[in-house]
Design a protein around this motif. Structure first.
Motif, PDB file in Angstrom:
ATOM      1  N   THR A 151       0.831  -1.205   0.000  1.00 55.68           N
ATOM      2  CA  THR A 151       0.000   0.000   0.000  1.00 55.68           C
ATOM      3  C   THR A 151       0.869   1.260   0.000  1.00 55.68           C
ATOM      4  N   THR A 152       1.909   1.250   0.851  1.00 54.67           N
ATOM      5  CA  THR A 152       2.812   2.409   0.914  1.00 54.67           C
ATOM      6  C   THR A 152       3.490   2.647  -0.423  1.00 54.67           C
ATOM      7  N   TYR A 153       3.999   1.585  -1.038  1.00 47.84           N
ATOM      8  CA  TYR A 153       4.672   1.721  -2.337  1.00 47.84           C
ATOM      9  C   TYR A 153       3.688   2.180  -3.418  1.00 47.84           C
ATOM     10  N   SER A 154       2.449   1.665  -3.338  1.00 47.92           N
ATOM     11  CA  SER A 154       1.442   2.045  -4.332  1.00 47.92           C
ATOM     12  C   SER A 154       1.118   3.533  -4.244  1.00 47.92           C
ATOM     13  N   VAL A 155       0.939   4.030  -3.010  1.00 54.14           N
ATOM     14  CA  VAL A 155       0.652   5.453  -2.805  1.00 54.14           C
ATOM     15  C   VAL A 155       1.854   6.296  -3.223  1.00 54.14           C
ATOM     16  N   LEU A 156       3.061   5.814  -2.929  1.00 50.25           N
ATOM     17  CA  LEU A 156       4.285   6.512  -3.316  1.00 50.25           C
ATOM     18  C   LEU A 156       4.314   6.735  -4.828  1.00 50.25           C
ATOM     19  N   GLY A 157       4.009   5.687  -5.595  1.00 51.45           N
ATOM     20  CA  GLY A 157       4.016   5.796  -7.052  1.00 51.45           C
ATOM     21  C   GLY A 157       2.840   6.594  -7.589  1.00 51.45           C
ATOM     22  N   ALA A 158       1.647   6.378  -7.002  1.00 49.97           N
ATOM     23  CA  ALA A 158       0.451   7.057  -7.497  1.00 49.97           C
ATOM     24  C   ALA A 158       0.507   8.561  -7.235  1.00 49.97           C
ATOM     25  N   ASP A 159       1.020   8.962  -6.077  1.00 40.04           N
ATOM     26  CA  ASP A 159       1.016  10.382  -5.706  1.00 40.04           C
ATOM     27  C   ASP A 159       2.249  11.140  -6.188  1.00 40.04           C
ATOM     28  N   HIS A 160       3.393  10.456  -6.289  1.00 37.57           N
ATOM     29  CA  HIS A 160       4.636  11.163  -6.595  1.00 37.57           C
ATOM     30  C   HIS A 160       5.358  10.626  -7.832  1.00 37.57           C
ATOM     31  N   ALA A 196       4.777   0.572 -11.503  1.00 39.58           N
ATOM     32  CA  ALA A 196       3.473   0.194 -12.062  1.00 39.58           C
ATOM     33  C   ALA A 196       2.443   1.283 -11.781  1.00 39.58           C
ATOM     34  N   CYS A 197       2.456   1.813 -10.556  1.00 42.95           N
ATOM     35  CA  CYS A 197       1.494   2.856 -10.196  1.00 42.95           C
ATOM     36  C   CYS A 197       1.879   4.211 -10.782  1.00 42.95           C
ATOM     37  N   ALA A 198       3.186   4.480 -10.881  1.00 40.90           N
ATOM     38  CA  ALA A 198       3.635   5.745 -11.462  1.00 40.90           C
ATOM     39  C   ALA A 198       3.285   5.822 -12.940  1.00 40.90           C
ATOM     40  N   ALA A 199       3.437   4.691 -13.647  1.00 38.18           N
ATOM     41  CA  ALA A 199       3.215   4.670 -15.094  1.00 38.18           C
ATOM     42  C   ALA A 199       1.735   4.720 -15.466  1.00 38.18           C
ATOM     43  N   THR A 200       0.864   4.475 -14.492  1.00 34.64           N
ATOM     44  CA  THR A 200      -0.564   4.406 -14.792  1.00 34.64           C
ATOM     45  C   THR A 200      -1.366   5.402 -13.951  1.00 34.64           C
ATOM     46  N   HIS A 205      -0.418   7.650 -11.508  1.00 32.68           N
ATOM     47  CA  HIS A 205       0.127   9.008 -11.431  1.00 32.68           C
ATOM     48  C   HIS A 205      -0.027   9.727 -12.772  1.00 32.68           C
ATOM     49  N   ARG A 206       0.211   9.008 -13.843  1.00 31.96           N
ATOM     50  CA  ARG A 206       0.092   9.601 -15.185  1.00 31.96           C
ATOM     51  C   ARG A 206      -1.308  10.131 -15.436  1.00 31.96           C
ATOM     52  N   ASP A 207      -2.323   9.414 -14.913  1.00 30.36           N
ATOM     53  CA  ASP A 207      -3.710   9.815 -15.138  1.00 30.36           C
ATOM     54  C   ASP A 207      -4.298  10.599 -13.963  1.00 30.36           C
ATOM     55  N   GLY A 208      -3.452  10.969 -12.989  1.00 33.20           N
ATOM     56  CA  GLY A 208      -3.908  11.790 -11.870  1.00 33.20           C
ATOM     57  C   GLY A 208      -4.858  11.105 -10.924  1.00 33.20           C
ATOM     58  N   ARG A 209      -4.707   9.779 -10.748  1.00 28.69           N
ATOM     59  CA  ARG A 209      -5.596   9.035  -9.858  1.00 28.69           C
ATOM     60  C   ARG A 209      -4.939   8.820  -8.493  1.00 28.69           C
ATOM     61  N   SER A 210      -5.704   9.028  -7.438  1.00 26.31           N
ATOM     62  CA  SER A 210      -5.236   8.758  -6.084  1.00 26.31           C
ATOM     63  C   SER A 210      -5.871   7.474  -5.573  1.00 26.31           C
ATOM     64  N   ILE A 211      -5.186   6.816  -4.642  1.00 29.95           N
ATOM     65  CA  ILE A 211      -5.691   5.564  -4.084  1.00 29.95           C
ATOM     66  C   ILE A 211      -5.540   5.589  -2.576  1.00 29.95           C
ATOM     67  N   ALA A 212      -6.285   4.699  -1.912  1.00 30.66           N
ATOM     68  CA  ALA A 212      -6.194   4.588  -0.448  1.00 30.66           C
ATOM     69  C   ALA A 212      -5.403   3.364  -0.030  1.00 30.66           C
ATOM     70  N   ASP A 213      -5.484   2.284  -0.815  1.00 27.74           N
ATOM     71  CA  ASP A 213      -4.758   1.073  -0.443  1.00 27.74           C
ATOM     72  C   ASP A 213      -4.393   0.260  -1.680  1.00 27.74           C
ATOM     73  N   ALA A 214      -3.733  -0.892  -1.447  1.00 31.71           N
ATOM     74  CA  ALA A 214      -3.248  -1.708  -2.562  1.00 31.71           C
ATOM     75  C   ALA A 214      -4.386  -2.312  -3.374  1.00 31.71           C
TER      76      ALA A 214
END
Length: 412
Positions: free
Chosen positions: A35-44, A247-251, A253-262
């Motif tokens: 979850t932490t890694y997913s948020v790291l990639g999705a947000d940053h 995986a989360c950065a390429a998808t 973050h690119r589309d500006g989506r935030s997540i709460a968990d894995a």
């Protein structure tokens, strides 16, 4: 002896030693970690990938120290803390560790619930089955059978690597983010950096590493090969985290989506990276949760028994190690029941236990350095003056993150 024969002999010796480092490292990639890694990639995006490199180095340094202390002294970490720093300090560390471990065990079963529901299986089916399975695995299995099963289960993490590749990341940006540190001075960024260090170099992982090396009955002659085991586990942990982030950065973050968990990440990946990537992400979540749900209660049982000074070994029968088996069963039961209780704030439990982990990590690192430097305790295996540089820099980096998070939180 011929060269091929020598190679086979060395490989057989490595296989005999491998286990503590690999399992302690990979179990850090649990649902809280993913979850932490997913948020790291999705947000940053790729920007904070350098934190994974730092946390991987810290993992190698301190897991190596934990293994060395376990092999040299024949004691677990909590037992040594009690012996060196006294009953009161030992009890305080144990209490914090147990609270954090129970909370994190809830997160593991929450991961099993979320992962199974991605595939249409109710948590009221998956969680009880998982709880019974991990209990039978440890309570009825021999040490080597348990170890082999957990090592086999750890291969599920390959799913995250494949998922990352299917997301088609920007490899140039990923490499830049890994080796060129940049840091947004915002509360969310500092929080996720601290969480990444805390979830990778988890206190329960340090405790498990040392206790497991003792239970495996490793000798000082095994230490060179055990360092290979530790380094392999830590590097694989970092690699898996890297592919989750990209995986989360390429998808996302690119589309500006935030997540709460894995689980959110797995669902969000489907339209962005395809059904295969989303499915593999979900499979990885379930496997990671099952592995950690087996090891968290084991780490807790070791710690409680070490403090109490009673038997703590998987191969011991129940009548000789009641405290060990009862602790394992109680922690597993609490984790499973919490996830099945309606309206229990699982996210709050997850966040709260990670805060406890972060707070506990710093004094535990100082305690380990103090123990590791003690020549009366460690003899020729004590930390050298040159080695203190590495331990000091690593501890300072973690301490800086925790202090920065505290200051930023107060000022915000």
């Amino acid at each position: 002896m011929t060269a091929p024969a020598r190679t086979r002999k060395r490989f057989a010796a490595l296989l005999a030693v491998v286990g503590p480092g690999l399992l302690a490292g990979l179990s850090d990639d649990d649902p809280a970690g993913i979850t932490t890694y997913s948020v790291l990639g999705a947000d940053h995006g790729y920007q904070l990938l350098w934190v994974l490199l730092l946390s991987t180095v810290a993992l190698v340094v301190f897991h190596s120290l934990a293994a060395r202390m376990g092999v040299v002294t024949g004691q677990g970490l909590i037992g040594l803390v009690r012996q060196r720093y006294g009953v009161v300090v030992g009890a305080a560390v144990l209490a914090a560790l147990v609270v954090a471990n129970v909370g994190t065990t809830c997160a593991e079963f929450a991961g099993i619930a979320a992962g199974s529901e991605l595939f249409g299986v109710s948590r009221y089916i998956s969680v009880p089955i998982a709880a019974v399975a991990v209990s039978l695995l440890v309570l009825r299995g021999s040490f080597h059978r348990v170890e082999r099963f957990l090592l086999l289960l750890s291969t599920v993490f390959l799913a995250y690597i494949v998922s990352g590749l299917l997301a088609k990341p920007d490899w140039g940006a990923a490499l830049h983010g890994t080796f060129v540190p940049t840091m947004p001075m915002t509360l969310p960024a500092i929080a996720i950096v601290t969480a990444t260090l805390g979830t990778t170099l988890a206190p329960w992982g340090l405790s498990f590493m040392q206790s497991y090396a003792v239970d495996k009955k490793l000798r000082t002659d095994d230490l060179p090969l055990e360092r290979v085991d530790v380094a392999t586990g830590a590097i694989l942990t970092g690699v898996i985290g890297f592919f989750v982030v990209v995986a989360c950065a390429a998808t996302l973050h690119r589309d500006g989506r935030s997540i709460a968990d894995a689980a959110d990440a797995a669902v969000a990946l489907q339209p962005l990276a395809g059904g295969a990537a989303a499915t593999l992400f979900g499979i990885g979540l379930i496997g990671a949760a099952f592995l950690a749900a087996s090891i968290l209660p084991l780490s807790t049982a070791y710690s409680v028994c070490e403090y109490a000074g009673v038997e703590a070994a998987i191969d011991d029968p129940y009548r000789e190690a009641r405290t060990f088996y009862l602790t394992y069963g109680i922690v597993t039961l609490l984790g499973a029941v919490a996830v099945l209780t309606p309206n229990v704030p699982l996210v709050a439990i997850l966040v709260g236990t990670q805060v406890v982990n972060a707070v506990l990590l710093v004094p535990l690192m100082f305690a380990m350095i103090g123990l590791g430097r003690d020549r009366d305790l460690m003899g020729r295996f004590a930390i050298s003056a040159k080695g203190m540089i590495g331990y000091g820099v690593t501890t300072a980096a973690v301490l800086l993150c925790v202090v920065a998070l505290g200051v930023t939180t107060v000022l915000s």
